[in-house]
Design an enzyme around this catalytic site. Sequence first.
Site, short mmCIF file in Angstrom:
data_model
loop_
_atom_site.label_atom_id
_atom_site.label_comp_id
_atom_site.label_asym_id
_atom_site.label_seq_id
_atom_site.Cartn_x
_atom_site.Cartn_y
_atom_site.Cartn_z
CD GLN A 250 1.86 -8.77 6.42
OE1 GLN A 250 0.75 -8.24 6.50
NE2 GLN A 250 2.41 -9.12 5.28
CD GLN B 254 -3.07 0.67 2.27
OE1 GLN B 254 -3.09 -0.40 2.86
NE2 GLN B 254 -3.94 1.63 2.53
NE ARG C 240 -2.58 -7.62 5.37
CZ ARG C 240 -1.94 -6.54 4.97
NH1 ARG C 240 -2.47 -5.77 4.02
NH2 ARG C 240 -0.78 -6.20 5.52
CG HIS D 85 2.56 -3.50 9.61
ND1 HIS D 85 2.49 -4.85 9.34
CD2 HIS D 85 2.30 -2.85 8.44
CE1 HIS D 85 2.20 -5.02 8.05
NE2 HIS D 85 2.07 -3.83 7.49
CB SER E 264 2.79 -4.27 4.02
OG SER E 264 1.65 -4.16 4.84
CG LEU E 265 -1.69 -5.58 -0.32
CD1 LEU E 265 -1.13 -5.73 -1.70
CD2 LEU E 265 -2.50 -6.82 0.06
#
Length: 296
Positions: free
Chosen positions: A238, A11, A114, A189, A89-90
């Site tokens: 995560q 993202q 998510r 996070h 991340s993503l």
Amino acid sequence: MTKTAWIFPGQGSQKLGMAEDLADLPQAQSYFEKAEKILGWSVLDLCQQDETQLNQTLYTQPCLYVIESILADLLTQQGQTPQMVAGHSLGEYVALYAARVFDFATGLELVQRRATLMDATAGGKMVALIGFKREELQQELDKNSDVVLANDNSDAQVVISGTPSAVDELLTHIKAKRALPLNVSGAFHSPLMASAAAEFQTALDGVSFSEATVPVLSNVNPTPSTSSEELKSRLVQQMTGSVRWREIMAQMAREGVEQVIEIGPGQVLTGLFKRGYSQISRVNVSRFADLKSVVE
């Protein structure tokens, strides 16, 4: 053969028009059709028409997953294969898809869940720091459990995440060349995502993971693994754990990676490699037209 790693951005890398040259590509049509059935809206339309909506977590994450997955499969169809994969991340979900841990639809359903949970989580703040003293930052983080290191991107670039008051308090005690607040709804996070992570666990419990076809370096554990159980466990962690991208780059260098291919819009990840590991060659595949730049 050049030892190559495929890396996938997360993202923040999205941009209007990022699916433009995939729109009329026959190979991509089935992906967009499957995605619309799952999501209830068109990735193509959103990527071409509505920047404000595209930048909302609820839509950003599925769009990036779809576009990056298509580009990865187009590379595979050209006979290209990585020796390892990682995503920021993503982007880790696309890395897992590229390693055939799950199929396209399963991955998109997980990403949709998510994104929904993360978009609904409010009350946090994230700030990117550029040009700072790491020891000084760590000392301040150790003093306050309400703010954490969310993204450890490189020696000179990190993102902190936590309650607004804790983040603002930390910023008064450290010197940074730049401090840029991120336009996000929550403290991603960080432990503040614990309730969302617990709900997401239910979605993951219902999905079967396969052994990865190539090693995956995970955000929370930047060591190569092909174990389905290990990779699922890391994915659970995560949402509340730090993105350890600085260590992922270091591990790839130790593993003898000679080339990284960033698959997806932008050049954020290859930019980090350029500054930290310039000996590793870098290729960007942001659109269909870039596929011809990928050579053995």
